[in-house]
Design an enzyme around this catalytic site. Structure first.
Site, PDB file in Angstrom:
ATOM      1  N   ASP A   1     -17.074  16.965 -10.015  1.00 17.03           N
ATOM      2  CA  ASP A   1     -17.902  18.181 -10.009  1.00 17.03           C
ATOM      3  C   ASP A   1     -19.263  17.913 -10.645  1.00 17.03           C
ATOM      4  O   ASP A   1     -19.402  17.029 -11.489  1.00 17.03           O
ATOM      5  CB  ASP A   1     -17.154  19.293 -10.767  1.00 17.03           C
ATOM      6  CG  ASP A   1     -17.704  20.678 -10.441  1.00 17.03           C
ATOM      7  OD1 ASP A   1     -18.433  20.824  -9.441  1.00 17.03           O
ATOM      8  OD2 ASP A   1     -17.406  21.617 -11.213  1.00 17.03           O
TER       9      ASP A   1
ATOM     10  N   ASN B   1     -14.815  25.199  -0.138  1.00 14.91           N
ATOM     11  CA  ASN B   1     -16.207  24.736  -0.007  1.00 14.91           C
ATOM     12  C   ASN B   1     -16.834  25.145   1.322  1.00 14.91           C
ATOM     13  O   ASN B   1     -18.050  25.047   1.499  1.00 14.91           O
ATOM     14  CB  ASN B   1     -16.305  23.215  -0.200  1.00 14.91           C
ATOM     15  CG  ASN B   1     -16.124  22.762  -1.645  1.00 14.91           C
ATOM     16  OD1 ASN B   1     -15.622  21.668  -1.904  1.00 14.91           O
ATOM     17  ND2 ASN B   1     -16.529  23.587  -2.604  1.00 14.91           N
TER      18      ASN B   1
HETATM   19  C1  IPE Z   1     -14.109  21.692  -6.804  1.00 18.62           C
HETATM   20  O1  IPE Z   1     -15.405  21.914  -7.207  1.00 18.62           O
HETATM   21  C2  IPE Z   1     -14.101  21.030  -5.446  1.00 18.62           C
HETATM   22  C3  IPE Z   1     -14.535  19.645  -5.389  1.00 18.62           C
HETATM   23  C4  IPE Z   1     -14.923  18.918  -6.406  1.00 18.62           C
HETATM   24  C5  IPE Z   1     -14.539  19.052  -4.064  1.00 18.62           C
HETATM   25  P1  IPE Z   1     -16.169  23.286  -6.916  1.00 18.62           P
HETATM   26  O2  IPE Z   1     -17.547  23.116  -7.431  1.00 18.62           O
HETATM   27  O3  IPE Z   1     -16.022  23.652  -5.474  1.00 18.62           O
HETATM   28  O4  IPE Z   1     -15.324  24.319  -7.781  1.00 18.62           O
HETATM   29  P2  IPE Z   1     -15.725  25.738  -8.383  1.00 18.62           P
HETATM   30  O5  IPE Z   1     -16.255  26.560  -7.250  1.00 18.62           O
HETATM   31  O6  IPE Z   1     -16.774  25.506  -9.423  1.00 18.62           O
HETATM   32  O7  IPE Z   1     -14.464  26.274  -8.984  1.00 18.62           O
HETATM   33  C1  IPE Z   2     -19.169  18.528  -6.483  1.00 20.80           C
HETATM   34  O1  IPE Z   2     -20.407  18.958  -6.919  1.00 20.80           O
HETATM   35  C2  IPE Z   2     -19.129  18.216  -5.007  1.00 20.80           C
HETATM   36  C3  IPE Z   2     -18.388  19.206  -4.205  1.00 20.80           C
HETATM   37  C4  IPE Z   2     -17.827  20.296  -4.651  1.00 20.80           C
HETATM   38  C5  IPE Z   2     -18.255  18.944  -2.788  1.00 20.80           C
HETATM   39  P1  IPE Z   2     -20.903  20.438  -6.692  1.00 20.80           P
HETATM   40  O2  IPE Z   2     -21.594  20.522  -5.389  1.00 20.80           O
HETATM   41  O3  IPE Z   2     -19.811  21.423  -6.880  1.00 20.80           O
HETATM   42  O4  IPE Z   2     -21.965  20.557  -7.869  1.00 20.80           O
HETATM   43  P2  IPE Z   2     -22.230  21.827  -8.804  1.00 20.80           P
HETATM   44  O5  IPE Z   2     -20.904  22.250  -9.354  1.00 20.80           O
HETATM   45  O6  IPE Z   2     -22.851  22.869  -7.943  1.00 20.80           O
HETATM   46  O7  IPE Z   2     -23.151  21.298  -9.843  1.00 20.80           O
HETATM   47 MG    MG Z   3     -19.096  22.486  -8.438  1.00 21.29          MG
END
Ligand code: IPE
Ligand code: IPE
Ligand code: MG
Length: 252
Positions: free
Chosen positions: A26, A74
């Site tokens: 994340d 996502n």
């Molecule tokens: C979890 O991260 C999914 C992945 C790392 C692929 P998200 O960024 O989607 O999770 P939330 O929305 O903060 O809970």
């Molecule tokens: C993780 O990084 C990748 C995926 C969830 C696919 P994020 O895209 O969730 O990054 P933040 O949480 O917005 O910083």
């Molecule tokens: Mg995230």
């Protein structure tokens, strides 16, 4: 140890590497925002971090690494970002599959395949087929994955068997259901790491995480490296795993 105290005394078992580490990668977006860069650049740098962490995990004696790369939820992101993430997956498989294979890595994929573009499905299948006899290290890619969806799918398959008269409903227990999940032969994760400071599972491996140790690290995924992985493993080694009993166990 985050408080700077002396490490707790440990027996020799406690330095054992976890057999299975799962990572919620994340913070790509926040990494990019902090640098005034587009989110896509954060995702691109996230793939670079992934490449290094897969190698580091093998070097540290880990046998299974599961990575959360795209969640069922996502899909609620803007189409352009979803396009960027899928393009990176395509590029990762195209560029890295041969190296993973020659390094003895078996690639597994968990998550929903239906509804994905056919070239992506074909690439995921190709990665699994090419590497299926490798046994040095297993990389489990959770793609289009949601734990609730995985459990619901297992329940659906069991219900179909009951309806067809092939199974007695009363015989279904936790082990039975576990065997209908996407990768039933992969042991449960010993350690789940989430980067970027959030302290939640976000629909990741909720069944398999029943007795996993959870480690949350503040750094964003593109900055996660071998040293950070070693730090999380050190934290894991201080945990007492009791599995509901009274005697602490360590390792897997
Ligand atoms: C979890 O991260 C999914 C992945 C790392 C692929 P998200 O960024 O989607 O999770 P939330 O929305 O903060 O809970
Ligand atoms: C993780 O990084 C990748 C995926 C969830 C696919 P994020 O895209 O969730 O990054 P933040 O949480 O917005 O910083
Ligand atoms: Mg995230």
């Amino acid at each position: 140890m985050s408080n700077g105290a002396m490490p707790l005394p440990t027996d020799s078992d406690r330095t054992e590497a976890p057999r299975h580490v799962a990572i919620i990668m994340d913070g790509n977006g926040r990494w990019a925002a902090a640098r005034g860069l587009p989110r896509a650049e954060g995702h691109r740098r996230g793939v670079e971090a992934l490449r290094k962490v897969v190698r580091a995990a093998g070097e540290l004696g880990i046998s299974y690494l599961t990575i959360f790369s795209f969640s069922s939820e996502n899909w609620t992101r803007p189409a352009s970002e979803i396009g960027d993430l899928f393009a990176l997956l395509r590029r990762f498989i195209r560029n890295d599959l041969a190296t993973l294979h020659s390094d003895g890595v078996r690639v597994r994929v968990i998550g929903e395949r239906g509804g994905l573009e056919s070239d992506i499905t074909a690439m995921l299948t190709e990665a699994e087929e090419l590497t299926r006899n490798n046994n040095r290290f297993t990389l489990v890619v959770a793609f289009n994955y949601g734990s609730r969806q995985e459990i619901a799918h297992a329940a659906q398959r069991l219900a179909q068997e009951v309806a067809a008269g092939k199974r007695d409903a009363a015989s279904i227990d936790a082990d039975t259901l576990g065997n209908y999940l996407d990768a039933p032969d992969v042991p449960d994760p010993d350690l789940i790491i989430r980067t970027s400071g959030e302290q939640r599972l976000s629909n990741f491996l909720m069944w398999q995480a029943a007795y996993s140790e959870l480690v949350f690290v503040p750094i964003h995924w593109p900055d996660f490296d071998k040293a950070a992985l070693e730090g999380a493993i050190k934290e894991y080694a201080t945990r007492e795993r009791r599995f509901g009993g009274l005697v602490a166990k360590t390792g897997s």
